[in-house]
Structures are given as C-alpha cells and as structure tokens.
Design an enzyme around this catalytic site. Structure first.
Site, PDB file in Angstrom:
ATOM      1  N   ARG A 198      -7.897  16.500 -34.421  1.00 11.84           N
ATOM      2  CA  ARG A 198      -8.840  17.288 -35.225  1.00 11.84           C
ATOM      3  C   ARG A 198      -8.523  18.779 -35.129  1.00 11.84           C
ATOM      4  O   ARG A 198      -8.701  19.526 -36.096  1.00 11.84           O
ATOM      5  CB  ARG A 198     -10.265  17.043 -34.760  1.00 11.84           C
ATOM      6  CG  ARG A 198     -10.749  15.689 -35.179  1.00 11.84           C
ATOM      7  CD  ARG A 198     -12.098  15.400 -34.585  1.00 11.84           C
ATOM      8  NE  ARG A 198     -12.621  14.159 -35.118  1.00 11.84           N
ATOM      9  CZ  ARG A 198     -13.636  13.510 -34.596  1.00 11.84           C
ATOM     10  NH1 ARG A 198     -14.263  13.973 -33.551  1.00 11.84           N
ATOM     11  NH2 ARG A 198     -14.052  12.388 -35.141  1.00 11.84           N
ATOM     12  N   LYS A 243     -18.739  -6.813 -42.188  1.00 13.97           N
ATOM     13  CA  LYS A 243     -20.056  -7.181 -42.737  1.00 13.97           C
ATOM     14  C   LYS A 243     -20.291  -6.712 -44.163  1.00 13.97           C
ATOM     15  O   LYS A 243     -19.967  -5.572 -44.512  1.00 13.97           O
ATOM     16  CB  LYS A 243     -21.139  -6.547 -41.869  1.00 13.97           C
ATOM     17  CG  LYS A 243     -21.254  -7.138 -40.488  1.00 13.97           C
ATOM     18  CD  LYS A 243     -22.393  -6.426 -39.828  1.00 13.97           C
ATOM     19  CE  LYS A 243     -22.712  -6.912 -38.453  1.00 13.97           C
ATOM     20  NZ  LYS A 243     -23.650  -5.962 -37.840  1.00 13.97           N
ATOM     21  N   GLY A 267     -12.931   4.499 -41.705  1.00  8.84           N
ATOM     22  CA  GLY A 267     -12.968   3.456 -40.684  1.00  8.84           C
ATOM     23  C   GLY A 267     -11.652   2.771 -40.388  1.00  8.84           C
ATOM     24  O   GLY A 267     -10.604   3.394 -40.310  1.00  8.84           O
ATOM     25  N   GLY A 325     -17.506   8.628 -41.516  1.00 12.05           N
ATOM     26  CA  GLY A 325     -18.828   8.445 -42.106  1.00 12.05           C
ATOM     27  C   GLY A 325     -19.042   9.286 -43.364  1.00 12.05           C
ATOM     28  O   GLY A 325     -19.698   8.852 -44.310  1.00 12.05           O
TER      29      GLY A 325
HETATM   30  P1  AMP Z   1     -15.315  -2.167 -40.727  1.00  9.48           P
HETATM   31  O1  AMP Z   1     -15.523  -1.150 -39.644  1.00  9.48           O
HETATM   32  O2  AMP Z   1     -16.532  -2.582 -41.432  1.00  9.48           O
HETATM   33  O3  AMP Z   1     -14.193  -1.777 -41.648  1.00  9.48           O
HETATM   34  O4  AMP Z   1     -14.887  -3.504 -39.983  1.00  9.48           O
HETATM   35  C1  AMP Z   1     -13.708  -3.588 -39.277  1.00  9.48           C
HETATM   36  C2  AMP Z   1     -13.779  -4.729 -38.336  1.00  9.48           C
HETATM   37  O5  AMP Z   1     -13.932  -5.935 -39.045  1.00  9.48           O
HETATM   38  C3  AMP Z   1     -12.508  -4.864 -37.548  1.00  9.48           C
HETATM   39  O6  AMP Z   1     -12.778  -4.633 -36.197  1.00  9.48           O
HETATM   40  C4  AMP Z   1     -12.068  -6.298 -37.777  1.00  9.48           C
HETATM   41  O7  AMP Z   1     -11.623  -6.946 -36.626  1.00  9.48           O
HETATM   42  C5  AMP Z   1     -13.331  -6.943 -38.286  1.00  9.48           C
HETATM   43  N1  AMP Z   1     -13.027  -8.132 -39.109  1.00  9.48           N
HETATM   44  C6  AMP Z   1     -12.256  -8.200 -40.189  1.00  9.48           C
HETATM   45  N2  AMP Z   1     -12.150  -9.453 -40.627  1.00  9.48           N
HETATM   46  C7  AMP Z   1     -12.889 -10.220 -39.803  1.00  9.48           C
HETATM   47  C8  AMP Z   1     -13.163 -11.614 -39.722  1.00  9.48           C
HETATM   48  N3  AMP Z   1     -12.644 -12.459 -40.617  1.00  9.48           N
HETATM   49  N4  AMP Z   1     -13.949 -12.033 -38.728  1.00  9.48           N
HETATM   50  C9  AMP Z   1     -14.467 -11.174 -37.840  1.00  9.48           C
HETATM   51  N5  AMP Z   1     -14.238  -9.852 -37.849  1.00  9.48           N
HETATM   52  C10 AMP Z   1     -13.458  -9.374 -38.819  1.00  9.48           C
END
Ligand code: AMP
Length: 401
Positions: free
Chosen positions: A35, A200, A356, A379
């Site tokens: 940063r 999610k 992310g 964020g």
């Molecule tokens: P995000 O921060 O919402 O982009 O989520 C990223 C996280 O989602 C990562 O740590 C991945 O390991 C997890 N992820 C991606 N695909 C899957 C899956 N099929 N099952 C469980 N976790 C997942």
C-alpha cells in the site's frame, strides 16, 4: 477536477489522504508494504513539481485514542527509504499546534507525515470541526486512498468541501481505480461478461443485480452456484449452499431471462468426498452430485464453455474464484478463467479483476500483468460494483464549492 498529471503542484502544500494501513509485526516492522509502494508515484510527482507533501492516514482500529501499537511513527523510516532517502518529518498529532507549525514551515520538496487520524473518533464520525482543522494544513487536497473511498470519514470525503474544485483531485492510485471501475460499469463495450464466483450468493447478490442491468453475459461459479442448482431441484450432495437464498437464485434467473442477459452456470463440477486437498475426487454433471460429495471446482466442460464466452467479450469484470483455489487440486477452474481473461485481454478486451479473492488468485497465478487492471480496492470496489455512490469519489467529482 482535472487529471492528476495535469495538475501543477508548484509552490503548493498538498494534503494527501493515503492508505498506509499496513500490517506491522510485534517489533513494529512492516510485513507488507504494497500500500505504501502504490502511492509513491503520487508523492514523487508532487515533490518533482516543486510542491510539498502532508500525508494523512489511518493505521489499524485504535479504540481509545493514541496507542503506541497504532502509531504511524513506526513507518517513517521505511517511507523515507521508499522515497529514495527524502527526509520524512513526523507530527505526533494530526491536528493541533505541532502539525500546524510543521505544515506551515514545509518547503518545496519536503514531506510531513501526520499521526494516525483514527486517534480521534471525529475522523470516522466525519466531525466538521475536526475536518476543518485538518483542511487548514494544506492548499490542495489529494485523495489517493481508494481502499477507504466507501467511507464518509473526515479525511476521505468530508474534507473535500473545504477545497475548491480546482484544488482537489484524485492521486494516481485512486484515479486508476476510479477510471477502470467507470470504464467497466458505465462505458463497457459489449459483449460485456461478468464472472462472479466465491463462496456465497448472499455476499454477491447486490453485484449480480446491478450487473443484470449492464452485462450481456454473467458467468456464475464457485460455491454460490450450488444454491442455484438446489433451487432448480438438482442434487448437490453436501456442497456449500444457502437454503434461504434459493428463491432469490430463481428470481435472478428469471430476471436475467426477462432482460436477455445470458447466465452461464457450470455444467460439470469437480467433487470431493472431503473438504481437503487429499480427498478423493470425481467429476459430476451439475445437479447430479451424490450424497456425501461436495463440489469444490468447476469441471473441464464448464471451463471450455466459460473460456469461449470470455474470448468473445470486449469487456470483462471478474470477481470471485470458481472453486476452492487455495487447494491445489481445486484450482484448475479458476486458473482456466485467468488464462481466458488474459487471452481475451491480449486480443483487445478490457479486463478488470476486483474485490477479494479473485485478486489473490490472479496474483498467485502470476497473471496480474496480463489483465488490464487489478484493483486493490477490496470493499470499496465491491460497493462500486453494487452500484453504490462512493463518498470518496463523489467528494472529489461533485459540484461542491
Ligand atoms: P469470496 O470472498 O466471496 O470471493 O469467496 C472466496 C472463497 O470462496 C474462497 O476462499 C474459496 O475457497 C471459496 N469457494 C469457492 N468455491 C467454493 C466451493 N465450491 N465450496 C466452498 N468454498 C468455495
């Protein structure tokens, strides 16, 4: 508001909001200075122009006023090194007599770093009297802290009103982030493909809804896909999913259809009998995952379909991995996306990776210089993708004063 490089800082004291919120170890050593490095070109340009620089930042989340642990004095030496040996003065308080006197005495080419803004609750509250005191330290306000652009804090947004439009601007980091985000969300050449992954649906719902208004194609992968399959009556074994979001998933599919947006869900999945890199694996068609197995990556057929969509795109936005890319056996889907985005970019598409874990994935796979822009905004970029107005951007671009 003019572009940063068109701004002349000669004879000016530039008050710059930077993001020096760097991790420190127990010996107060910086463990990741990215940063700080990012904002050096902004500071250097101002010094080269013949201006002087007053830097303000937060560090951590101090709860009770001044705390040794969160003092920005720990970064002075390293900042001086990053600036090629330029002496960095330090004020032990971001407002008050010491800061005022040191700022007033600054000469062209000199740098002053103020103590942690968050030693005052007034910073996060956007208190106007506190903000006005800060504003008096400089002639020109520069915001180079995109990571806090979604916060209406004193130093990130409120302060802009004390400077005329001619005397406030984005720094180079912030300008890069804002320009790439605007290009994708407001001036995208079509076909525009958004790739949304991650764990999610609930985390990404606002982004998907906003993209339904803008994208021609949306690829949905990662853990979130299983909520869609279950909602459609498919078998998902023990894959991650959110039962309470199933109606929403169906609603997204219906809205996409009505708006003529193509949604691409995986057609096959790499499934495992345990959430582990050493688990047994097999490939299953979507909606046909046996009990006791969970989908941890998109399958080979899906990768080929997704790559074809990506290669036909002129604009690409990527947020979220296609699988559990942290484990080697479940990276192939995310890697295939990185390869396709890089190839599309080489063919002339504009690609933005932001918000992310897709950013970590692109960096980890060494693709960061093969896409058009990798956001460090976290964020703030997510809120931009959701269609929200970011106070830090509006404060600079707005009509005020
Ligand atoms: P995000 O921060 O919402 O982009 O989520 C990223 C996280 O989602 C990562 O740590 C991945 O390991 C997890 N992820 C991606 N695909 C899957 C899956 N099929 N099952 C469980 N976790 C997942």
């Amino acid at each position: 508001m003019s572009l940063f490089n068109n701004f002349s800082f000669a004879g000016k004291k530039a008050l710059i909001r930077v993001d020096f919120n760097v991790p420190l170890n127990d010996a107060f050593e910086i463990t990741d200075d990215n940063r700080m490095r990012a904002t050096i070109p902004t500071i250097t340009k101002i010094l080269k122009d013949g201006g002087s620089v007053i830097l303000m930042s937060h560090l951590g989340r101090p709860k009770e006023g001044p705390t040794e642990k969160y003092s920005l004095k720990h970064i002075v030496k390293h900042l001086s090194e990053l600036l090629g040996g330029v002496n960095v003065q330090f004020a032990n308080d971001c407002i008050g007599a010491e800061a005022t006197n040191k700022a007033a005495a600054l000469k062209a080419g000199e740098v002053l770093l103020l103590e942690n803004l968050r030693f005052y609750k007034e910073e996060e509250k956007g208190d106007i009297a506190f903000t006005e005191k800060l504003s008096k330290l400089g002639d020109v306000y520069v915001n180079d802290a995109f990571g806090t652009a979604h916060r209406a804090h004193a130093s990130t947004a409120i302060i802009a009103q004390f400077f005329s439009k001619e005397n406030r601007t984005f720094g180079l980091v912030m300008e890069g982030e804002v320009m790439s985000a605007e290009k994708v969300m407001h001036a995208a050449q079509k076909p525009f493909t958004a790739i949304i992954g991650g764990a999610k649906v609930s985390d990404k719902i606002l982004i998907i809804e906003n993209l339904l208004e803008r994208a021609t194609d949306i690829i949905i992968g990662g853990g979130m896909a299983y909520t869609f399959f279950k909602a459609q009556g498919g078998k998902i074994g023990k894959s991650i999913h959110e039962d309470d979001r199933m109606p929403l998933a169906l609603e997204i599919l219906a809205k996409a259809k009505a708006k003529d947006v193509n949604i691409h869900l995986p057609v096959d999945n790499v499934v495992a009998d345990d959430f582990s890199n050493t688990a047994n694996t097999q490939t299953c068609a979507s909606g046909e995952i046996p009990d006791g197995w969970e989908g941890l990556d998109v399958g080979e057929k899906s990768r080929a379909i997704f790559a074809k969509v990506i290669l036909a795109s002129k604009t690409i936005l990527w947020n979220g991995p296609m699988g559990v890319f942290e484990m080697e056996n479940f990276q192939a889907g995310t890697k295939a996306i990185a390869v396709a985005v890089a190839e599309a970019t080489q063919k002339g598409a504009y690609s933005l990776v932001g918000g992310g874990d897709s950013v970590s994935a692109v960096n980890q796979f060494g693709f960061n210089d093969k896409v058009s822009y990798v956001s460090t905004g976290g964020g703030a970029m997510l809120e931009y993708f959701e269609g929200k107005t970011l106070p830090g951007i509006a404060a600079i671009q707005g009509e005020g004063k």
